[in-house]
Design a protein around this motif. Structure first.
Motif, PDB file in Angstrom:
ATOM      1  N   ASP A  29      -0.197   6.264  -4.521  1.00  0.00           N
ATOM      2  CA  ASP A  29      -0.827   5.112  -5.166  1.00  0.00           C
ATOM      3  C   ASP A  29      -0.163   3.792  -4.810  1.00  0.00           C
ATOM      4  O   ASP A  29      -0.640   2.723  -5.213  1.00  0.00           O
ATOM      5  N   ALA A  30       0.953   3.836  -4.075  1.00  0.00           N
ATOM      6  CA  ALA A  30       1.666   2.601  -3.731  1.00  0.00           C
ATOM      7  C   ALA A  30       0.816   1.728  -2.818  1.00  0.00           C
ATOM      8  O   ALA A  30       0.096   2.228  -1.954  1.00  0.00           O
ATOM      9  N   THR A  31       0.899   0.428  -3.019  1.00  0.00           N
ATOM     10  CA  THR A  31       0.200  -0.530  -2.156  1.00  0.00           C
ATOM     11  C   THR A  31       1.140  -0.988  -1.059  1.00  0.00           C
ATOM     12  O   THR A  31       2.289  -1.362  -1.327  1.00  0.00           O
ATOM     13  N   LEU A  32       0.666  -0.965   0.168  1.00  0.00           N
ATOM     14  CA  LEU A  32       1.462  -1.344   1.330  1.00  0.00           C
ATOM     15  C   LEU A  32       1.044  -2.738   1.777  1.00  0.00           C
ATOM     16  O   LEU A  32      -0.145  -3.042   1.872  1.00  0.00           O
ATOM     17  N   TYR A  33       2.028  -3.581   2.067  1.00  0.00           N
ATOM     18  CA  TYR A  33       1.767  -4.966   2.464  1.00  0.00           C
ATOM     19  C   TYR A  33       2.376  -5.253   3.828  1.00  0.00           C
ATOM     20  O   TYR A  33       3.412  -4.683   4.199  1.00  0.00           O
ATOM     21  N   LEU A  34       1.743  -6.156   4.578  1.00  0.00           N
ATOM     22  CA  LEU A  34       2.380  -6.744   5.748  1.00  0.00           C
ATOM     23  C   LEU A  34       3.224  -7.906   5.243  1.00  0.00           C
ATOM     24  O   LEU A  34       2.708  -8.829   4.605  1.00  0.00           O
ATOM     25  N   GLN A  44       1.889 -10.302  -0.625  1.00  0.00           N
ATOM     26  CA  GLN A  44       0.732 -11.043  -1.089  1.00  0.00           C
ATOM     27  C   GLN A  44      -0.524 -10.178  -1.013  1.00  0.00           C
ATOM     28  O   GLN A  44      -0.705  -9.409  -0.076  1.00  0.00           O
ATOM     29  N   ASP A  45      -1.411 -10.348  -1.999  1.00  0.00           N
ATOM     30  CA  ASP A  45      -2.640  -9.568  -2.023  1.00  0.00           C
ATOM     31  C   ASP A  45      -3.470  -9.763  -0.754  1.00  0.00           C
ATOM     32  O   ASP A  45      -4.181  -8.851  -0.317  1.00  0.00           O
ATOM     33  N   GLU A  46      -3.381 -10.954  -0.162  1.00  0.00           N
ATOM     34  CA  GLU A  46      -4.174 -11.247   1.034  1.00  0.00           C
ATOM     35  C   GLU A  46      -3.733 -10.394   2.237  1.00  0.00           C
ATOM     36  O   GLU A  46      -4.484 -10.243   3.200  1.00  0.00           O
ATOM     37  N   GLN A  47      -2.523  -9.870   2.195  1.00  0.00           N
ATOM     38  CA  GLN A  47      -2.018  -9.034   3.292  1.00  0.00           C
ATOM     39  C   GLN A  47      -1.742  -7.606   2.824  1.00  0.00           C
ATOM     40  O   GLN A  47      -0.832  -6.932   3.311  1.00  0.00           O
ATOM     41  N   ALA A  48      -2.536  -7.123   1.865  1.00  0.00           N
ATOM     42  CA  ALA A  48      -2.403  -5.756   1.366  1.00  0.00           C
ATOM     43  C   ALA A  48      -3.310  -4.810   2.165  1.00  0.00           C
ATOM     44  O   ALA A  48      -4.483  -5.117   2.395  1.00  0.00           O
ATOM     45  N   PHE A  49      -2.765  -3.688   2.587  1.00  0.00           N
ATOM     46  CA  PHE A  49      -3.545  -2.700   3.317  1.00  0.00           C
ATOM     47  C   PHE A  49      -4.453  -1.929   2.355  1.00  0.00           C
ATOM     48  O   PHE A  49      -4.115  -1.724   1.192  1.00  0.00           O
ATOM     49  N   GLU A  50      -5.599  -1.491   2.858  1.00  0.00           N
ATOM     50  CA  GLU A  50      -6.512  -0.625   2.106  1.00  0.00           C
ATOM     51  C   GLU A  50      -6.555   0.724   2.800  1.00  0.00           C
ATOM     52  O   GLU A  50      -6.778   0.802   4.014  1.00  0.00           O
ATOM     53  N   TYR A  51      -6.327   1.786   2.034  1.00  0.00           N
ATOM     54  CA  TYR A  51      -6.358   3.118   2.631  1.00  0.00           C
ATOM     55  C   TYR A  51      -7.785   3.646   2.641  1.00  0.00           C
ATOM     56  O   TYR A  51      -8.483   3.608   1.628  1.00  0.00           O
ATOM     57  N   ARG A  52      -8.216   4.146   3.810  1.00  0.00           N
ATOM     58  CA  ARG A  52      -9.567   4.670   3.953  1.00  0.00           C
ATOM     59  C   ARG A  52      -9.525   5.959   4.772  1.00  0.00           C
ATOM     60  O   ARG A  52      -9.246   5.913   5.975  1.00  0.00           O
TER      61      ARG A  52
END
Length: 407
Positions: A29-34, A44-52
């Motif tokens: 569930d962790a959010t990964l960011y650049l 930042q939310d603008e550089q958050a990866f989305e898992y698909r």
């Protein structure tokens, strides 16, 4: 024809294939960011990866050479991907990942069977999953405004022991339940690590409100700190978060500039909720009288005025201000030159923060009458204590004025 085929192949490589075997997200569930120079290394939310399906995706707009890492909000070692000696992604890599960008791109992060990461950068092709629109009138017409005494009183920061009243309401029937959620922000460590700890969940009491329904509750804040609050509401169609807006707040990952609330479906991870903030200060605190009428003039001393050339940092000298860590400083010959920027061909070295113009406190003293004439009656200075850099935020001795600034 070959170029077109190659382009099609590149585009397809960034789209999750319908027949591809989907697997659980490697980081759960962790959010990964650049996190890199493009966003000051913040999550930042603008550089958050989305898992698909079987990969992490991010659409990114950038130009030129960029260095970055991939990590969660807290730089958790197990969730951080750095770079190897070649700038390629590597778990536990001490360096940075390096890539060249030319505009709009899609980044695709995958993992091999042994856990080794691979990062592809191609044309922008990924379509993020849009949020499902809300059509629930009872939710959409529920109101809260942190700056309106009808919804929150008293206004602003309050002393410990204060009781604050909260109310929400809507314009049509259908609001079944409302909960006031009180949390406390963790204030230790780097403040980009946005974390709240639970304090209280208070069932709000229903109140008559015209054609709609109102709910009210109060909470006594007994301890000092920065608190967050939001409202969990329920209608016949679902559960929602009545929360702060999406405005960016400088120097923090936190979103929301207070005021009128926004409504969104309650996320699975409530860390995504945007809290309203409430400051609770010590009971005896009072704003000093001089500060109540303060008009500040903000000064970056190194670039304000050179009033004493004898203390200017000079390359090759033997004084503390003549060295930047283990290297020479860089001295600008003209006050009107642009600051040096490594890697731009301006003739400077590869170090940041070590170029100096000679600004000092004597120069500030020279211009006190000028500042007063502008209407200012207080000064706000960036750090002036002993430090090797030009900005002095890396202070080494808080009890000594930097010798480049005087005394």
């Amino acid at each position: 024809m070959l170029n077109k085929l190659a382009l099609c192949a590149a585009l397809l490589s960034f789209v999750p294939a319908a027949h591809a075997a989907c697997v659980k997200a490697p980081f759960g569930d962790a959010t990964l960011y650049l996190r890199g120079g493009i966003n000051n290394w913040a999550a930042q939310d603008e550089q958050a990866f989305e898992y698909r399906c079987n990969a992490y995706f991010l659409n990114l707009r950038a130009k030129g050479a960029q260095e970055f890492k991939l990590a969660d909000e807290e730089w958790t070692p197990a969730l951080t991907i750095g770079g190897d000696a070649k700038g390629e992604p590597a778990r536990g890599g001490a360096g940075n990942i390096r890539r060249e960008f030319t505009g709009e791109h899609t980044l695709r992060l995958t993992f091999a069977a042994d856990g080794a990461p691979s990062l592809q950068v191609g044309p922008k092709t990924f379509k993020p999953m849009p949020p499902k629109p809300i059509t629930d009138k009872a939710a959409l017409t529920t109101h809260f405004d942190s700056r309106n005494a009808e919804f929150k009183a008293p206004f602003g920061a309050q002393p410990a022991g204060s009781e604050i009243k909260f109310s929400i309401g809507n314009d049509v029937p259908g609001l079944k339940r409302a909960t006031l959620v009180i949390e406390r922000r963790q204030m230790t460590g780097n403040q980009e690590q946005l974390a709240y700890e639970p304090v209280a969940r208070i069932d709000m009491a229903p109140q008559s409100r015209g054609m709609g329904t109102g709910f009210a509750a109060s909470y006594r804040f007994d301890a000092t700190g920065i608190y967050g609050y939001w409202f969990e509401i329920e209608t016949a169609q679902g559960i929602y978060a009545l929360q702060n807006n999406k405005d960016s707040i400088y120097w923090t990952r936190e979103k929301g500039s207070m005021g009128v609330a926004s409504i969104e479906r309650l996320p699975n991870n409530t860390n995504r909720v945007r809290r309203y903030r409430q400051t609770i200060h010590a009971p005896g605190f009072e704003v000093p009288p001089w500060a109540q009428d303060g008009v500040y003039y903000y000064v970056f001393p190194e670039r304000f005025r050179n009033g004493d050339k004898t203390n200017d940092p000079r390359p090759g000298g033997g004084r503390p201000q003549d060295r930047y860590q283990d290297r020479d400083v860089e001295r600008h010959a003209s006050w009107m030159e642009k600051p040096f920027k490594p890697g731009t061909g301006d003739g400077s070295d590869q170090l940041f923060n070590n170029d100096f113009f000679g600004g000092d406190l004597a120069g500030l003293i020279d211009k006190l009458d000028y500042i007063k004439g502008l209407g200012a009656n207080a000064l706000y200075l960036t750090p002036v204590f002993r430090a090797p850099s030009n900005h002095k935020y890396d202070a080494a001795d808080y009890k000594q004025i930097d010798p480049a600034f005087g005394s």
